[in-house]
Design a protein around this motif. Structure first.
Motif, PDB file in Angstrom:
ATOM      1  N   LEU A  85     122.276 -45.062  52.544  1.00 56.74           N
ATOM      2  CA  LEU A  85     123.369 -45.905  51.056  1.00 56.74           C
ATOM      3  C   LEU A  85     122.868 -45.426  50.464  1.00 56.74           C
ATOM      4  CD1 LEU A  85     126.241 -47.088  50.661  1.00 56.74           C
ATOM      5  CD2 LEU A  85     125.212 -49.178  50.559  1.00 56.74           C
ATOM      6  N   GLY A  86     121.360 -46.023  50.187  1.00 58.33           N
ATOM      7  CA  GLY A  86     120.626 -45.541  48.563  1.00 58.33           C
ATOM      8  C   GLY A  86     120.804 -44.372  47.971  1.00 58.33           C
ATOM      9  N   LEU A  87     119.983 -43.687  48.865  1.00 54.52           N
ATOM     10  CA  LEU A  87     120.553 -42.216  48.918  1.00 54.52           C
ATOM     11  C   LEU A  87     121.008 -41.191  48.152  1.00 54.52           C
ATOM     12  CD1 LEU A  87     117.250 -40.561  51.566  1.00 54.52           C
ATOM     13  CD2 LEU A  87     116.814 -41.143  49.446  1.00 54.52           C
ATOM     14  N   ILE A  88     122.680 -41.791  49.298  1.00 54.59           N
ATOM     15  CA  ILE A  88     123.803 -41.577  48.638  1.00 54.59           C
ATOM     16  C   ILE A  88     124.228 -41.819  47.271  1.00 54.59           C
ATOM     17  CG2 ILE A  88     126.604 -41.223  49.398  1.00 54.59           C
ATOM     18  CD1 ILE A  88     125.534 -41.707  52.377  1.00 54.59           C
ATOM     19  N   LEU A  89     124.100 -43.164  46.734  1.00 53.66           N
ATOM     20  CA  LEU A  89     124.857 -43.397  45.662  1.00 53.66           C
ATOM     21  C   LEU A  89     123.409 -42.701  44.711  1.00 53.66           C
ATOM     22  CD1 LEU A  89     125.305 -47.435  46.280  1.00 53.66           C
ATOM     23  CD2 LEU A  89     126.436 -46.177  45.724  1.00 53.66           C
ATOM     24  N   MET A  90     122.409 -43.263  45.052  1.00 56.32           N
ATOM     25  CA  MET A  90     121.538 -42.191  44.000  1.00 56.32           C
ATOM     26  C   MET A  90     121.832 -40.582  43.339  1.00 56.32           C
ATOM     27  SD  MET A  90     117.626 -41.617  43.885  1.00 56.32           S
ATOM     28  CE  MET A  90     117.406 -40.082  44.524  1.00 56.32           C
ATOM     29  N   GLY A  91     122.473 -40.730  45.052  1.00 54.51           N
ATOM     30  CA  GLY A  91     122.571 -39.204  45.086  1.00 54.51           C
ATOM     31  C   GLY A  91     123.753 -38.900  43.908  1.00 54.51           C
ATOM     32  N   GLY A  92     124.190 -40.017  44.119  1.00 51.53           N
ATOM     33  CA  GLY A  92     126.056 -39.510  43.142  1.00 51.53           C
ATOM     34  C   GLY A  92     125.772 -39.833  41.863  1.00 51.53           C
ATOM     35  N   CYS A  93     124.709 -40.855  41.386  1.00 55.04           N
ATOM     36  CA  CYS A  93     124.159 -41.068  40.069  1.00 55.04           C
ATOM     37  C   CYS A  93     123.524 -39.094  39.602  1.00 55.04           C
ATOM     38  CB  CYS A  93     123.150 -41.434  40.185  1.00 55.04           C
ATOM     39  SG  CYS A  93     123.304 -43.657  40.140  1.00 55.04           S
ATOM     40  N   PHE A  94     123.225 -38.997  40.343  1.00 52.53           N
ATOM     41  CA  PHE A  94     122.184 -37.433  39.846  1.00 52.53           C
ATOM     42  C   PHE A  94     123.453 -36.448  39.834  1.00 52.53           C
ATOM     43  CE2 PHE A  94     117.740 -38.450  42.138  1.00 52.53           C
ATOM     44  CZ  PHE A  94     117.901 -38.605  40.705  1.00 52.53           C
ATOM     45  N   ILE A  95     124.185 -36.703  40.689  1.00 55.37           N
ATOM     46  CA  ILE A  95     125.742 -35.331  40.644  1.00 55.37           C
ATOM     47  C   ILE A  95     126.433 -35.496  39.549  1.00 55.37           C
ATOM     48  CG2 ILE A  95     127.274 -34.664  42.211  1.00 55.37           C
ATOM     49  CD1 ILE A  95     126.627 -35.136  44.737  1.00 55.37           C
ATOM     50  N   SER A  96     126.882 -36.749  39.165  1.00 58.88           N
ATOM     51  CA  SER A  96     127.442 -36.945  38.040  1.00 58.88           C
ATOM     52  C   SER A  96     126.394 -36.635  36.732  1.00 58.88           C
ATOM     53  CB  SER A  96     128.308 -38.573  38.327  1.00 58.88           C
ATOM     54  OG  SER A  96     127.096 -39.688  38.200  1.00 58.88           O
ATOM     55  N   VAL A  97     125.825 -36.880  36.699  1.00 60.22           N
ATOM     56  CA  VAL A  97     124.482 -36.594  35.403  1.00 60.22           C
ATOM     57  C   VAL A  97     124.691 -35.285  35.296  1.00 60.22           C
ATOM     58  CG1 VAL A  97     122.803 -36.660  34.046  1.00 60.22           C
ATOM     59  CG2 VAL A  97     123.845 -38.719  35.121  1.00 60.22           C
ATOM     60  N   GLY A  98     124.533 -34.526  36.370  1.00 60.81           N
ATOM     61  CA  GLY A  98     124.237 -32.925  36.280  1.00 60.81           C
ATOM     62  C   GLY A  98     125.651 -32.470  36.252  1.00 60.81           C
ATOM     63  N   LEU A  99     126.970 -32.943  36.759  1.00 58.84           N
ATOM     64  CA  LEU A  99     127.927 -32.195  36.386  1.00 58.84           C
ATOM     65  C   LEU A  99     128.361 -32.599  34.592  1.00 58.84           C
ATOM     66  CD1 LEU A  99     130.483 -33.311  39.014  1.00 58.84           C
ATOM     67  CD2 LEU A  99     129.564 -31.164  39.107  1.00 58.84           C
ATOM     68  N   LEU A 100     128.060 -33.429  34.379  1.00 56.09           N
ATOM     69  CA  LEU A 100     128.107 -34.216  32.358  1.00 56.09           C
ATOM     70  C   LEU A 100     126.882 -32.221  32.561  1.00 56.09           C
ATOM     71  CD1 LEU A 100     129.275 -35.229  30.437  1.00 56.09           C
ATOM     72  CD2 LEU A 100     126.378 -36.570  30.643  1.00 56.09           C
ATOM     73  N   ILE A 101     126.447 -32.809  32.702  1.00 53.53           N
ATOM     74  CA  ILE A 101     125.776 -30.997  31.857  1.00 53.53           C
ATOM     75  C   ILE A 101     125.949 -29.603  32.304  1.00 53.53           C
ATOM     76  CG2 ILE A 101     122.988 -31.012  31.890  1.00 53.53           C
ATOM     77  CD1 ILE A 101     122.630 -32.845  31.763  1.00 53.53           C
ATOM     78  N   SER A 102     126.274 -29.955  32.914  1.00 53.81           N
ATOM     79  CA  SER A 102     126.682 -28.265  33.418  1.00 53.81           C
ATOM     80  C   SER A 102     128.102 -28.075  33.015  1.00 53.81           C
ATOM     81  CB  SER A 102     126.889 -28.612  34.939  1.00 53.81           C
ATOM     82  OG  SER A 102     127.753 -27.477  35.568  1.00 53.81           O
ATOM     83  N   SER A 103     128.960 -29.379  32.387  1.00 51.77           N
ATOM     84  CA  SER A 103     130.300 -28.211  31.885  1.00 51.77           C
ATOM     85  C   SER A 103     130.129 -28.912  30.095  1.00 51.77           C
ATOM     86  CB  SER A 103     131.152 -30.249  32.337  1.00 51.77           C
ATOM     87  OG  SER A 103     131.026 -30.737  30.985  1.00 51.77           O
ATOM     88  N   LEU A 104     128.687 -28.471  29.599  1.00 55.50           N
ATOM     89  CA  LEU A 104     128.315 -28.375  28.308  1.00 55.50           C
ATOM     90  C   LEU A 104     127.782 -27.009  27.996  1.00 55.50           C
ATOM     91  CD1 LEU A 104     126.382 -31.867  27.326  1.00 55.50           C
ATOM     92  CD2 LEU A 104     128.700 -31.731  27.238  1.00 55.50           C
ATOM     93  N   THR A 105     127.852 -26.173  28.738  1.00 53.08           N
ATOM     94  CA  THR A 105     127.061 -25.231  29.137  1.00 53.08           C
ATOM     95  C   THR A 105     127.832 -23.437  29.679  1.00 53.08           C
ATOM     96  OG1 THR A 105     125.612 -23.862  29.252  1.00 53.08           O
ATOM     97  CG2 THR A 105     125.382 -25.881  29.957  1.00 53.08           C
TER      98      THR A 105
END
Lengths: 310, 321
Positions: free
Chosen positions: A156-176
């Motif tokens: 569960l922790g891995l999935i939640l942590m992955g969710g954090c990473f993904i959301s940061v990653g998506l944010l950055i991906s939307s900038l460039t």
């Protein structure tokens, strides 16, 4: 109803296109390989330790959950930190470069539906990646007798942590428009969020508290031990909210953000309750009760004044 | 059907679209004409809800683009400059995905995809990956994508770009066939295309609307004077003053800088035919008249004239019909 249908359409498209390209297989394959290596290393260490303990006739029997699975999952978190930029870097950058973003933004979809769809698509690939590692875990269950609940908490922790990473990653991906830029920036931010806790160790208590809160991997450590602290859940959920911000800025008519933030603020004040799912060697009972008390005290402060006092 | 009011779009200090207003009636095909960088794509992107304008309002299919964007988008099909294809999907998968996000009910989706592929002539490429399509097919799949939910309004950004002459003809026929049922706005910098497909033309330059009219009226209106091409075999230095002396002639100039020998452009007031007088003047002087023909202003010249010079006041007033 149609909103869920749209989200699923986007998520489905995201998953299909990753699995249509070699990226998904390379990511899953490499992750399984690295995870397998750590699994093997920690298993050998654990076996050697327990043999030694048997020789010297130690009292307590060794605990697989605390002495092995925990470390495997903690190291998995580090591998994920390296792998995740590859999952998220193309999500928006590729659409912007090829112009398909024009199709999405001119279709009757809300920004929310596109974002959640893409988030679920990336999360799907991530979960598929974690699913492969359950194979390793099943070996432990076949030959040993580990507790399943801490393992579940760890995942569960891995999935939640992955969710954090993904959301940061998506944010950055939307900038460039550039995938390489997106990938590298994401990686740098992830690494920063991990190593930030190292600064915390040598500084004052306030700085340490702030820095530890920011560090993604620190949040995961309790999960790896099998402890679900709602503080960490809140951290993960708040991160998921972060990627909305850029879109909101573009669309000033939408006033959802302040409300989300308010809810989160209340949430983190209450969020000191600790749920202990598995055995916790550092006597989780004491620590968590203390934290729970703190939470109750804060709650009292938040409670509205009685009618007579007004 | 489409109503645009005083739209302005600024990127930092650069103004891409400057106070543009126009209307498109139901079933009309409107051509959007302008040199590269004139603001055609920006205007279209605003109309499709891809980006908001800095100022101004727009109404598409009865819905305000900024208050009810979802409703407006449901009724709009858009073909961007580069067709928005996903390379890893087959044509059928792609159109099915687009149908899903455009809100085509799942029961009708298969029929719609087939119908649209038939109509845009991509049915023979159904299972080909989009990355493997030729430019012509990419463009047609892009058009199929815009038609998939049978929208009332179609916005096509250079729909014939990159096609071969036969495909261009087919695409123009298709677009003409779609007019009537659909309201169409198409942009192009190919002038004959506008003359052949559109009922009305907007010429835009440097972000401003410089002329709005039918292609024929535009040609006629901008022709401030009648111009004759005259070629003589003699006369030399005396020829130009002689021609200028004819009553009704307002200006005489060399027709072409490269072939200066006896070729002239003779302008006269509009509505005055001076051919008879020119012929008589030439013949009475004993010179040979090799050629005498009226010069019509083609749409190309109109276009160049409006986009490079100040245009007459009467045309400008047509901006806000």
């Amino acid at each position: 109803m149609s909103s869920i249908r749209n989200i699923l359409a986007i998520a489905d498209k995201e998953l299909r296109s990753t699995f249509a390209s070699p990226i998904a297989y390379i990511i899953i394959g490499l992750f399984a390989l690295l995870f397998g290596w750590f699994f093997y290393v920690f298993l050998t260490i654990f076996v050697r330790q327990s043999e030694q303990m048997m020789q010297f006739g130690g009292g307590a029997s060794p605990n697989v959950n605390q002495q092995m699975i925990r470390y495997v999952l903690q190291n998995a978190a580090i591998i994920i930190l390296f792998v995740m930029p590859m999952i998220t870097m193309r999500t928006y950058s590729e659409e912007k470069r090829s112009g398909t973003i024009e199709l999405l933004l001119t279709s009757p979809l809300t920004d929310f539906q596109i974002i959640i769809g893409k988030f679920l698509g990336a999360l799907g690939l991530y979960v598929a990646m974690l699913f492969v590692t359950l194979l390793y875990m099943s070996i432990l269950f076949v030959y040993g007798n580990p507790e399943w609940r801490p393992v579940a908490a760890g995942y569960l922790g891995l999935i939640l942590m992955g969710g954090c990473f993904i959301s940061v990653g998506l944010l950055i991906s939307s900038l460039t428009k550039n995938q390489i830029v997106a990938g590298f920036l994401t990686f740098a931010v992830f690494l920063m969020l991990w190593v930030i806790s190292w600064i915390g160790e040598s500084s004052g208590p306030t700085a340490r508290a702030v820095v530890t809160y920011l560090s993604i991997v620190d949040h995961f450590e309790d999960f790896a031990r099998g402890v679900i602290d709602t503080k960490h859940v809140i951290y993960a959920l708040r991160h998921a909210g972060r990627r909305q911000r850029r879109r909101r800025a573009r669309d000033p008519g939408c006033d959802q953000l302040p409300r989300i933030q308010a809810q989160q603020a209340v949430g983190s004040d209450r969020g000191q309750t600790v749920l202990v799912v598995g055995p916790d060697p550092k006597s989780a009972a004491g620590a968590s009760e203390a934290r729970a008390d703190q939470g109750v005290r804060r709650l009292r402060r938040l409670r509205p004044l009685p009618r007579a006092a007004r | 059907m489409i109503e645009v009011q005083h739209i302005t779009k600024r990127y930092g200090r650069v103004t891409a679209v400057d106070d543009v207003s126009f209307r498109v009636e139901r079933g009309e095909i409107l051509g959007f004409l302008g040199p590269n960088g004139a603001g055609k794509t920006t205007t279209m992107r605003i109309l499709t809800g891809y980006m908001p304008p800095t100022e101004g309002r727009a109404n598409v299919a009865g819905f305000d683009l900024f208050n009810q964007p979802i409703e407006a988008k449901q009724r709009t099909g858009y073909l961007p400059e580069t067709p928005p294809l996903y390379p890893e999907m087959t044509v059928r998968e792609y159109l099915d995905f687009v149908a899903r996000i455009k809100g085509v009910p799942s029961r009708e989706r298969k029929d719609r995809v087939n119908a649209v592929m038939e109509r845009t002539r991509v049915a023979d490429m159904t299972d080909r990956h989009c990355s493997k399509l030729s430019k012509g097919y990419r463009q047609r799949v892009g058009l199929a994508q815009a038609l998939i939910h049978n929208p009332e309004v179609l916005i096509l950004d250079e729909p014939t770009a990159g096609l071969d002459p036969k495909q261009i003809m087919e695409t123009r026929d298709l677009i003409r066939g779609l007019g009537g049922d659909h309201t169409i706005v198409l942009s192009t910098h190919i002038l004959p295309e506008v003359a052949q497909t559109c009922q009305r033309v907007i010429i835009i330059n440097k972000g401003r609307v410089v002329a709005v009219d039918t292609p024929e009226a535009l040609t006629a209106r901008l022709k401030g004077a009648e111009t004759m091409f005259v070629q003589l075999d003699a006369g030399g230095e005396d020829a130009a003053p002689a021609l200028a002396a004819i009553p009704g002639v307002t200006r005489v100039g060399p027709a072409d800088e490269r072939t200066t020998h006896g070729a002239f452009e003779v302008e006269s007031d509009r509505g005055t035919d001076v051919r008879r007088e020119i012929a008589r003047a030439v013949v009475t002087r004993g010179w040979g008249l090799l050629e005498l023909r009226p010069m019509r202003m083609s749409l190309e010249e109109v276009f160049l004239q409006v986009t490079t010079e100040e245009i007459p006041e009467e045309t400008r007033s047509e901006q806000h019909p």
